[in-house]
Scaffold this motif. Structure first.
Motif, PDB file in Angstrom:
ATOM      1  N   LEU A 207       0.789  -1.228   0.000  1.00  0.00           N
ATOM      2  CA  LEU A 207       0.000   0.000   0.000  1.00  0.00           C
ATOM      3  C   LEU A 207       0.822   1.280   0.000  1.00  0.00           C
ATOM      4  CD1 LEU A 207      -2.706  -1.046   2.621  1.00  0.00           C
ATOM      5  CD2 LEU A 207      -2.986  -0.894   0.167  1.00  0.00           C
ATOM      6  N   GLY A 208       2.118   1.181   0.202  1.00  0.00           N
ATOM      7  CA  GLY A 208       2.936   2.384   0.249  1.00  0.00           C
ATOM      8  C   GLY A 208       2.449   3.340   1.320  1.00  0.00           C
ATOM      9  N   GLU A 209       2.299   4.600   0.949  1.00  0.00           N
ATOM     10  CA  GLU A 209       1.880   5.621   1.917  1.00  0.00           C
ATOM     11  C   GLU A 209       0.376   5.611   2.171  1.00  0.00           C
ATOM     12  OE1 GLU A 209       4.162   7.229   3.716  1.00  0.00           O
ATOM     13  OE2 GLU A 209       5.451   5.884   2.555  1.00  0.00           O
ATOM     14  N   ARG A 210      -0.329   4.667   1.575  1.00  0.00           N
ATOM     15  CA  ARG A 210      -1.771   4.537   1.835  1.00  0.00           C
ATOM     16  C   ARG A 210      -2.050   3.794   3.143  1.00  0.00           C
ATOM     17  NH1 ARG A 210      -5.758   5.020  -2.075  1.00  0.00           N
ATOM     18  NH2 ARG A 210      -5.280   6.689  -3.527  1.00  0.00           N
ATOM     19  N   VAL A 211      -1.007   3.310   3.811  1.00  0.00           N
ATOM     20  CA  VAL A 211      -1.184   2.678   5.117  1.00  0.00           C
ATOM     21  C   VAL A 211      -0.479   3.524   6.167  1.00  0.00           C
ATOM     22  CG1 VAL A 211       0.803   1.124   4.785  1.00  0.00           C
ATOM     23  CG2 VAL A 211      -0.924   0.572   6.491  1.00  0.00           C
ATOM     24  N   ALA A 212      -1.170   3.796   7.258  1.00  0.00           N
ATOM     25  CA  ALA A 212      -0.656   4.699   8.288  1.00  0.00           C
ATOM     26  C   ALA A 212      -0.567   3.994   9.638  1.00  0.00           C
ATOM     27  CB  ALA A 212      -1.571   5.920   8.412  1.00  0.00           C
ATOM     28  N   LEU A 213       0.373   4.442  10.435  1.00  0.00           N
ATOM     29  CA  LEU A 213       0.520   3.957  11.802  1.00  0.00           C
ATOM     30  C   LEU A 213      -0.365   4.790  12.716  1.00  0.00           C
ATOM     31  CD1 LEU A 213       1.966   2.152  13.889  1.00  0.00           C
ATOM     32  CD2 LEU A 213       3.737   3.933  14.047  1.00  0.00           C
ATOM     33  N   ALA A 214      -1.409   4.171  13.263  1.00  0.00           N
ATOM     34  CA  ALA A 214      -2.323   4.876  14.160  1.00  0.00           C
ATOM     35  C   ALA A 214      -3.178   3.874  14.904  1.00  0.00           C
ATOM     36  CB  ALA A 214      -3.223   5.840  13.388  1.00  0.00           C
ATOM     37  N   LYS A 215      -3.339   4.087  16.199  1.00  0.00           N
ATOM     38  CA  LYS A 215      -4.274   3.296  16.989  1.00  0.00           C
ATOM     39  C   LYS A 215      -5.687   3.749  16.662  1.00  0.00           C
ATOM     40  CE  LYS A 215      -1.974   4.403  20.740  1.00  0.00           C
ATOM     41  NZ  LYS A 215      -1.513   4.493  22.153  1.00  0.00           N
TER      42      LYS A 215
END
Length: 199
Positions: free
Chosen positions: A77-85
């Motif tokens: 996903l490249g930058e389409r996946v984010a680190l976040a709770k």
């Protein structure tokens, strides 16, 4: 804490889950979506489902609270996946734009939300759902919550889900789906999924 489990056991979890047969649940969700619909994969884990949706031509975004999982999913996903709770998710902060989605997909992820926080988390995600958009979520089918390997599990029966979802405004329940765990050796574990619609 649940996130720490996935950071420490990412490789084992990915190996256990990335080839699980999911076509039945995908088809239940997809019948409510148009071609090229936008989807948010909530608690995406390895990115297995995100990759499937992307390959089908949907416009996919995802997030997870585990850095190890996000790092793995980035290859799809490249930058389409984010680190976040769950409580940190915000499209503007994570993707630099306000985004609403046609579909929300939360497969065996929201079960790590504490029961007392579940209603507020669902309300938050629904604000990112377009009118008539659909929200798929799945939980272990059990009467009582439990803990395992440092992870909390908030579990549901149909009656318990009915009670929870009845507290949400402007949604309707489209269908329930009851399944058994598709992983080897887990066939005695039941799951309950529900698809709701906004509007």
């Amino acid at each position: 804490m649940s996130i720490e489990y996935y950071n420490k056991n990412a490789k084992k979890y990915i190996n256990d889950t990335e080839n699980v047969e999911m076509s039945n649940l995908y088809s239940k969700f997809e019948k409510y979506l148009s071609a090229k619909a936008s989807i948010l994969d909530i608690g995406c884990g390895s990115g297995r489902d995100s990759l499937y949706f992307k390959e089908k031509g949907y416009d996919v975004f995802a997030h997870d609270g585990s850095k190890a999982m996000v790092d793995y999913a980035k290859q799809f996903l490249g930058e389409r996946v984010a680190l976040a709770k769950f409580d940190e998710f915000d499209t503007k902060n994570l993707f630099d734009e306000e985004i609403s989605f046609d579909g929300l997909w939360a497969c065996s992820s929201l079960l790590h939300v504490a029961e007392e926080d579940m209603l507020s988390v669902l309300k938050k995600y629904i604000t990112y759902l377009k009118e008539n958009g659909v929200f798929f979520m799945s939980f272990k089918h059990r009467e009582n919550n439990h803990e395992k390997d440092g992870r909390i599990f908030t579990n549901f029966t149909k009656e318990k889900l009915d009670h929870l979802l009845g507290k949400l405004n402007d949604i309707c329940i489209l269908e329930y789906v009851e399944t058994v765990d598709a992983r080897d050796g887990r066939q005695d574990e039941g799951w309950i999924s529900v698809i709701i619609q906004k509007g």
